[in-house]
Design a protein around this motif. Structure first.
Motif, PDB file in Angstrom:
ATOM      1  N   ILE A  26     -32.246  14.583  -1.759  1.00 28.37           N
ATOM      2  CA  ILE A  26     -31.390  14.228  -0.607  1.00 28.37           C
ATOM      3  C   ILE A  26     -31.510  15.392   0.367  1.00 28.37           C
ATOM      4  O   ILE A  26     -31.235  16.545  -0.003  1.00 28.37           O
ATOM      5  CB  ILE A  26     -29.918  14.055  -1.033  1.00 28.37           C
ATOM      6  N   GLU A  30     -28.720  15.139   5.458  1.00 22.57           N
ATOM      7  CA  GLU A  30     -27.933  14.004   4.968  1.00 22.57           C
ATOM      8  C   GLU A  30     -26.651  14.507   4.304  1.00 22.57           C
ATOM      9  O   GLU A  30     -25.560  14.015   4.555  1.00 22.57           O
ATOM     10  CB  GLU A  30     -28.732  13.198   3.917  1.00 22.57           C
ATOM     11  N   THR A  40     -32.131   8.811   0.527  1.00 30.28           N
ATOM     12  CA  THR A  40     -32.851   9.739  -0.344  1.00 30.28           C
ATOM     13  C   THR A  40     -34.336   9.672   0.020  1.00 30.28           C
ATOM     14  O   THR A  40     -34.724   8.936   0.928  1.00 30.28           O
ATOM     15  CB  THR A  40     -32.665   9.338  -1.824  1.00 30.28           C
TER      16      THR A  40
END
Ligand code: AMP
Length: 205
Positions: A26, A30, A40
């Protein structure tokens, strides 16, 4: 699509490296964003980062397929419709009864401050002890000091927090660590995908 629910806070920091080793990344952008559903590196895997106590709720309702949560949360919430597949061995601690001294536990009705209401009830019912639970959401250690309760039920790691507040650990309820759980229905319908993730994580523990 597979949705993985992660617990916010101390578990998250230790979970991300385990996922990364298993091939799930990730991006920091994010993680640092205010987004609630995180992308992801894989198109078919999404991650949600939520309060630990909400992880079993999302799983039970099928809003997430895989969840990472502490055994304390799972014991408290109940694990209906969930399968616990892995002990990740992180965020280890103990669920314990603590008080200023052992004598404080000798009460006809023992007043207990805790957020672990169900675990505390189960423990003391097993000992036929009459109890009154005072539900708190934090700073449990304060309760015996200010006379709000005779004892607490809380997580103990190093014991430093208890010590700093003049409390001693007296009764062991459970060994706690972080577990990987899955929604039982997802485990049937997405069995191959879930199993391959579980194996990839397990291989790197
Ligand atoms: P310690 O002083 O190291 O015994 O840590 C005790 C404090 O940290 C208590 O307030 C606990 O609720 C919290 N704590 C300890 N271990 C954990 C854990 N694995 N997960 C969440 N909270 C924890």
């Amino acid at each position: 699509m597979l949705t993985i629910a992660l617990s916010k806070g101390r578990i998250l920091e230790q979970t991300l490296p385990l996922l990364k080793k298993a091939g799930l990344k990730i991006a920091d952008a994010e993680l640092n964003s205010r987004k609630l559903i995180l992308d992801t590196n894989l198109d078919d895997v999404k991650v949600i980062v939520i309060r630990a106590t909400d992880v079993p709720v999302f799983l039970q309702h099928g809003a997430a397929d895989i969840g990472i949560a502490g055994k304390d949360v799972l014991l408290e919430h109940g694990a209906n419709g969930l399968f616990e597949l892995l002990d990740l061995g992180i965020a280890k601690c103990k669920l314990m009864v603590a008080a200023r001294d052992e004598g404080k536990l000798k009460q006809s009705t023992l007043k207990i401050a805790t957020k672990y209401v169900n675990s505390a009830k189960r423990h003391f019912e097993g000992k036929n002890q009459q109890i009154e639970i005072i539900k708190l959401y934090g700073a449990m250690e304060l309760a015996p000091v200010v006379g709000l309760a005779h004892c607490i039920v809380d997580l103990v790691d190093t014991g430093n927090t208890l010590k700093a507040n003049g409390l001693v650990p007296l009764e062991h309820i459970e060994n706690i660590s972080t577990r990987l759980v899955v929604n039982a229905a997802s485990f049937k319908t997405k069995n191959v995908q879930i199993k391959s993730w579980v194996q990839a994580i397990e291989k790197n523990l």
